[in-house]
Design a protein around this motif. Structure first.
Motif, PDB file in Angstrom:
ATOM      1  N   VAL A 152      -6.666   3.264  -7.854  1.00 12.87           N
ATOM      2  CA  VAL A 152      -7.427   2.024  -8.069  1.00 12.87           C
ATOM      3  C   VAL A 152      -6.649   0.821  -7.527  1.00 12.87           C
ATOM      4  O   VAL A 152      -7.212  -0.065  -6.879  1.00 12.87           O
ATOM      5  CB  VAL A 152      -7.735   1.838  -9.570  1.00 12.87           C
ATOM      6  CG1 VAL A 152      -8.448   0.507  -9.809  1.00 12.87           C
ATOM      7  CG2 VAL A 152      -8.582   3.001 -10.089  1.00 12.87           C
TER       8      VAL A 152
ATOM      9  N   TRP B 136      -4.438   0.791  -5.148  1.00 11.62           N
ATOM     10  CA  TRP B 136      -4.464   0.808  -3.679  1.00 11.62           C
ATOM     11  C   TRP B 136      -5.774   0.227  -3.157  1.00 11.62           C
ATOM     12  O   TRP B 136      -5.777  -0.552  -2.186  1.00 11.62           O
ATOM     13  CB  TRP B 136      -4.307   2.240  -3.162  1.00 11.62           C
ATOM     14  CG  TRP B 136      -4.551   2.317  -1.675  1.00 11.62           C
ATOM     15  CD1 TRP B 136      -3.667   2.059  -0.682  1.00 11.62           C
ATOM     16  CD2 TRP B 136      -5.795   2.620  -1.034  1.00 11.62           C
ATOM     17  NE1 TRP B 136      -4.260   2.192   0.555  1.00 11.62           N
ATOM     18  CE2 TRP B 136      -5.574   2.539   0.358  1.00 11.62           C
ATOM     19  CE3 TRP B 136      -7.058   2.969  -1.498  1.00 11.62           C
ATOM     20  CZ2 TRP B 136      -6.584   2.778   1.298  1.00 11.62           C
ATOM     21  CZ3 TRP B 136      -8.069   3.203  -0.569  1.00 11.62           C
ATOM     22  CH2 TRP B 136      -7.827   3.116   0.806  1.00 11.62           C
ATOM     23  N   TRP B 137      -6.887   0.568  -3.770  1.00 12.61           N
ATOM     24  CA  TRP B 137      -8.192   0.065  -3.327  1.00 12.61           C
ATOM     25  C   TRP B 137      -8.253  -1.458  -3.442  1.00 12.61           C
ATOM     26  O   TRP B 137      -8.769  -2.140  -2.543  1.00 12.61           O
ATOM     27  CB  TRP B 137      -9.300   0.708  -4.162  1.00 12.61           C
ATOM     28  CG  TRP B 137     -10.673   0.242  -3.783  1.00 12.61           C
ATOM     29  CD1 TRP B 137     -11.427   0.652  -2.724  1.00 12.61           C
ATOM     30  CD2 TRP B 137     -11.453  -0.749  -4.465  1.00 12.61           C
ATOM     31  NE1 TRP B 137     -12.631  -0.011  -2.703  1.00 12.61           N
ATOM     32  CE2 TRP B 137     -12.681  -0.873  -3.765  1.00 12.61           C
ATOM     33  CE3 TRP B 137     -11.250  -1.520  -5.609  1.00 12.61           C
ATOM     34  CZ2 TRP B 137     -13.678  -1.757  -4.164  1.00 12.61           C
ATOM     35  CZ3 TRP B 137     -12.241  -2.404  -6.013  1.00 12.61           C
ATOM     36  CH2 TRP B 137     -13.436  -2.511  -5.290  1.00 12.61           C
TER      37      TRP B 137
ATOM     38  N   HIS C 163      -6.134  -2.930  -0.681  1.00 11.42           N
ATOM     39  CA  HIS C 163      -6.732  -2.721   0.634  1.00 11.42           C
ATOM     40  C   HIS C 163      -7.686  -3.856   1.009  1.00 11.42           C
ATOM     41  O   HIS C 163      -7.889  -4.128   2.194  1.00 11.42           O
ATOM     42  CB  HIS C 163      -7.465  -1.378   0.643  1.00 11.42           C
ATOM     43  CG  HIS C 163      -8.073  -1.031   1.970  1.00 11.42           C
ATOM     44  ND1 HIS C 163      -7.307  -0.732   3.076  1.00 11.42           N
ATOM     45  CD2 HIS C 163      -9.373  -0.945   2.378  1.00 11.42           C
ATOM     46  CE1 HIS C 163      -8.094  -0.475   4.098  1.00 11.42           C
ATOM     47  NE2 HIS C 163      -9.348  -0.599   3.708  1.00 11.42           N
ATOM     48  N   ARG C 164      -8.248  -4.521   0.011  1.00  9.60           N
ATOM     49  CA  ARG C 164      -9.220  -5.590   0.240  1.00  9.60           C
ATOM     50  C   ARG C 164      -8.592  -6.979   0.224  1.00  9.60           C
ATOM     51  O   ARG C 164      -9.300  -7.984   0.303  1.00  9.60           O
ATOM     52  CB  ARG C 164     -10.312  -5.505  -0.826  1.00  9.60           C
ATOM     53  CG  ARG C 164     -11.061  -4.177  -0.820  1.00  9.60           C
ATOM     54  CD  ARG C 164     -12.050  -4.057  -1.968  1.00  9.60           C
ATOM     55  NE  ARG C 164     -13.152  -5.003  -1.843  1.00  9.60           N
ATOM     56  CZ  ARG C 164     -13.372  -6.019  -2.666  1.00  9.60           C
ATOM     57  NH1 ARG C 164     -12.538  -6.242  -3.683  1.00  9.60           N
ATOM     58  NH2 ARG C 164     -14.400  -6.830  -2.491  1.00  9.60           N
TER      59      ARG C 164
ATOM     60  N   SER D 137       0.829  -1.206   0.000  1.00  8.16           N
ATOM     61  CA  SER D 137       0.000   0.000   0.000  1.00  8.16           C
ATOM     62  C   SER D 137       0.864   1.258   0.000  1.00  8.16           C
ATOM     63  O   SER D 137       0.586   2.223  -0.717  1.00  8.16           O
ATOM     64  CB  SER D 137      -0.929   0.006   1.217  1.00  8.16           C
ATOM     65  OG  SER D 137      -1.856  -1.061   1.149  1.00  8.16           O
TER      66      SER D 137
END
Length: 446
Positions: free
Chosen positions: A203, A205-206, A209-210, A90
């Protein structure tokens, strides 16, 4: 159960999360190389009358980004070994997006004078920091997320994603050049891809993150000390040297055929920038298809035969392939495709080989520093060395230089023979069961 000793619920999501940052990294890095011919004069005005002078300066700044990679590989590697792969990935993707945005909005030399190249250098240093920690953190994340019999396949998607990033970068640059024209590209068009890179980083990073963390937790009641900054180098000096040698030829080859090829083709042949980019785009498409095929093959026969195939084919074939480029578009395209197929023998399995040279406790830092050091020395300088040799009228030496790097990889591959990495008692249960270095599929076929 994965190679890290953890259970991953959704391997496909892990695969996308690990590969996403590599897409952004290579999109950002490659658009710099592809666009250098357009913006070089705006940041480094030439006083010599030669168009190669500002281009050399732009590629020198490109190489600067690699100088901080070893530091980032060590620091971000230790961060990943202490706090997790996902956290490190991240951080790296945020730095990528910030540096790309900074380049997009930097004024030119005509507006702020020497401040323009200074800001450009700062942005490249930030890109270098992000890239220095990105590859090995993501490589460990992918291999640790993979089933034991699919580690090479998962590893191959590092370079599938990078190839897609390169193709998208090429497509964006070629499309803009075709729509806007040369004058507009030199004026403002080159900024658009850098701005797009910042958006793509958000995008990525998102997606990350999951994802699920793969760094195994310590057994209950056991709280071992966090790995030190130089612990991997101190305890594992031989694998560290092997990483440098293995990456030398692979890094030199991949940056030749995937990064520098359009510019080199334009410099040494009569191909225009657009034609050389089209050849590169077709070659990268073939490379993207070849990568997972090589990964599946390595999971069946082991990784070492593929490393030998890379080193020998590249050492023998690079010089003839570069000569073939003089035969017009067809020659350049053929050279590009064959060169990338040879390169895929090494790049597709590199992550699976490198991360298994070290125990999980120091895996990312142990791999990150020597990997980034080797990439900085042998990969990041390819564009500068190639352009300088062309400028000196000695371009024929360039192929021999790449071939020599492949010989280093060959020697390093030979050094892997019979080597075993064994976990210490304190590491068992928090990482994979001991396997031969560079192994996949239970290790016995590597």
């Amino acid at each position: 159960m994965t190679s890290s000793g953890t259970t991953v619920d959704r391997p496909a999501r892990q695969l996308v999360a690990g590969a996403a940052g590599h897409f952004v990294e290579f999109f950002d890095f490659l658009i710099y190389s592809y666009l250098a011919i357009y913006f070089a004069g705006q940041f480094f005005p030439s006083s010599s009358g030669s168009q190669l002078v500002p281009l050399l300066s732009a590629f020198a700044v490109f190489a600067v980004g690699f100088l901080v990679r070893p530091v980032a590989g060590l620091v971000i590697g230790v961060f990943a070994d202490r706090y997790g792969r996902r956290a490190a990935m991240s951080v790296s993707v945020w730095m990528m997006g910030t540096s790309s945005l900074l380049i997009a909005i930097t004024p030119t030399y005509a507006h702020i004078g020497v401040g323009a190249p200074i800001v450009l250098v700062v942005a490249r240093l930030l890109q270098g920091l992000s890239a220095g920690g990105e590859y090995t953190a993501a490589a460990a994340f992918l291999v640790e997320s993979a089933p034991a019999h699919r580690r090479a396949l998962f590893s191959s998607f590092m370079f599938v994603s990078s190839s897609v990033g390169k193709m998208v970068a090429l497509g964006v640059v070629a499309s803009l050049a075709g729509v806007l024209g040369d004058e507009a590209m030199r004026s403002y068009g080159w900024r658009i891809p850098f701005a797009l890179g910042a958006v793509v980083a958000i995008v990525a990073w998102w997606i990350r993150h999951r994802s699920q963390e793969t760094l195994a937790s310590a057994p209950d009641g056991d709280s071992p000390a966090k790995p030190g900054l130089f612990e991997a180098l101190r305890r594992h000096p031989v694998p560290s040297l092997q990483v440098v040698g293995l990456v030398a030829g692979i890094g030199g080859s991949v940056y030749l055929w995937t990064t520098y090829f359009p510019t080199y083709a334009a410099l040494v042949t009569h191909l225009g920038a657009s034609s050389s980019m089209i050849a590169s785009l077709i070659g990268l498409a073939c490379y993207t298809v070849a990568a997972p095929v090589v990964g599946v093959l390595a999971d069946r026969v082991g990784t070492r035969p593929l490393l030998y195939a890379f080193a020998i084919s590249t050492a023998v074939g690079t010089v003839p392939l570069l000569h073939l480029m003089s035969a017009g578009f067809a020659g350049a395209l053929t050279a590009q495709i064959i060169g990338l197929v040879f390169t895929s023998f090494g790049t597709s399995i590199m992550a699976a080989v490198l991360v298994q040279l070290f125990p999980q406790r120091v895996r990312v830092a142990g791999t990150g520093f020597p990997y980034a050091l080797s990439i900085a020395i042998f990969g990041g300088t390819v564009s500068t060395i190639g352009t300088a040799l062309v400028n000196a009228g000695a371009e024929s030496w360039f192929g021999w230089y790449i071939a020599g790097l492949s010989v280093i990889t060959l020697i390093s591959t030979i050094s892997l023979r019979g080597r075993r990495r064994r976990e210490t008692p304190g590491e068992q249960g928090a990482s994979a069961q001991a396997e031969p270095a560079g192994s996949t599929r239970a290790g016995e076929r590597a």
